[in-house]
Design an enzyme around this catalytic site. Sequence first.
Site, PDB file in Angstrom:
ATOM      1  N   ASP A 269       4.555  -4.074  -1.475  1.00 43.72           N
ATOM      2  CA  ASP A 269       5.748  -4.402  -1.209  1.00 43.72           C
ATOM      3  C   ASP A 269       6.688  -3.180  -1.702  1.00 43.72           C
ATOM      4  O   ASP A 269       6.421  -2.188  -1.655  1.00 43.72           O
ATOM      5  CB  ASP A 269       6.342  -5.660  -2.304  1.00 43.72           C
ATOM      6  CG  ASP A 269       7.409  -6.514  -1.562  1.00 43.72           C
ATOM      7  OD1 ASP A 269       8.591  -5.836  -1.431  1.00 43.72           O
ATOM      8  OD2 ASP A 269       7.352  -7.732  -1.283  1.00 43.72           O
ATOM      9  N   HIS A 292       6.843  -0.708   0.827  1.00 44.16           N
ATOM     10  CA  HIS A 292       7.958  -1.009   1.598  1.00 44.16           C
ATOM     11  C   HIS A 292       9.210  -0.210   1.170  1.00 44.16           C
ATOM     12  O   HIS A 292      10.409  -0.313   1.196  1.00 44.16           O
ATOM     13  CB  HIS A 292       8.465  -2.549   1.471  1.00 44.16           C
ATOM     14  CG  HIS A 292       7.455  -3.239   1.875  1.00 44.16           C
ATOM     15  ND1 HIS A 292       7.827  -4.994   1.980  1.00 44.16           N
ATOM     16  CD2 HIS A 292       6.374  -3.527   2.374  1.00 44.16           C
ATOM     17  CE1 HIS A 292       6.879  -5.518   2.503  1.00 44.16           C
ATOM     18  NE2 HIS A 292       5.979  -4.557   2.904  1.00 44.16           N
TER      19      HIS A 292
END
Length: 468
Positions: A269, A292
């Site tokens: 993430d 991310h």
Amino acid sequence: MKGPRVPCLPLVPIFLVSFLLTFSVISAEARKQHEKNINRKQGNYRGSYPANSPAPAEAPLLCSGQSRSFNVLSFGAKGDGVSDDSKALLAAWKAACKVPGATVEIPSEFKFLIKPITLQGPCMPELVLQIDGTLLAFPKVGSWTKSNLFQWINFKWVHNFTIQGAGSVDGQGTNWWSSSLAEHIQKKSRHIRDIKPTALRFYASYDVTIRDIRITNSPQCHLKFDSSGGVTVDNVTISAPESSPNTDGIHLQNTIDVEIKHSNIGCGDDCVSIQTGSSNVHIHHINCGPGHGISLGGLGKDKSIACVSNIIVDNIFMQNTLYGARIKTWQGGMGSVKNVTFSNIQVEEVKVPIVIDQYYCDKNFCRNQTGGIAISGVKYDQIIGSYSVQPVHLACSNDVPCTDVDLTNIRLKPSSDRGGSRQALCWNSYGRSEGPLLPSSMDYCLKSGGGLVARTARSHEISRCGRV
């Protein structure tokens, strides 16, 4: 005739009384000065500690010969990676907590299996957790109880505290990433869906330094700071597979005055996630990927108020990440994001390097809502490298447009001749562009002017977050 004899007080008792009175006055003043020095040494955060965080205890005088080292093996830990060493760690912590300048030692070449635990302050100043060995979480999902699903090792009310060492903190989160196993424990405990433990969490803690250690494979977020301040993260390695869900590297919420530097973060993430209530954050010299990217948000979920300000992200290398420098907010949210700078960022094989997304949705469908968080004063400067999907995606709210957005010296090229759109998207975003800008579609991406729009956004921000 001789008059009556007047009894005389002996000189020694008079001198003694005078001395004791003088000494007591001096001692009182000395105690006051000592308290000031202790507070200054501990970095008495902005003059006082918040109501939810007890102030540190005053340091007593150290007895002659009293040890400042507290090795968990001396408190009964086995260090074999199989036995439960939680009680030994807690006992070592409680003993060290009472001694100024103490060190809790996790020795090298040992593995300590630790259940969910809270290491609580306030403690004496300059407490150190020296991790040279390995701390292991229990790998079986079924061994975690309902009350422990939020974090594994929880630090509460610690001040002037350091974690350091050549060792590692291993969340052993593989079983948590399998949805069937995780859902089983959550249904069994009737708990909220998608809640999994954070490896290291700090709550209401101040003047905290984390350096040199390695944090791996957390069930969810690796390192979280909540309602804290005066945080430094330096030379830390965080790693989890790209496929591990929601395993943010570092997560900040309601936390101010933060520096994250010279670290390597790869996860499933956000490498760094900055949430509401965070300000005065400087992130620099970070290698990010996979993951991310570095994100502000998602902010404003369920029409909540979010306020984030004074964020600097610079000297970053991102490789094989989903996004690069990103701000994401939910529709219908309230509050503001302002004074944010992303600069000197090199991207390689990043899908979308520059993102403002005010239509963020983490499900297949989210219904449209009115209103939005006011975003202003966002600078993208010297973002250079390659992308695989789209160079720039600025999708601002229909109701509260983005204002004072700068695109300066952006040079992005598709990672291959066949892949990636050269078209930048800018929707309802106002600001200025300054070359060189590649691809050239960024030249006309931002709207100019917008004075009235900016004033409207500013009034929206002040009504929710106040003046900063």
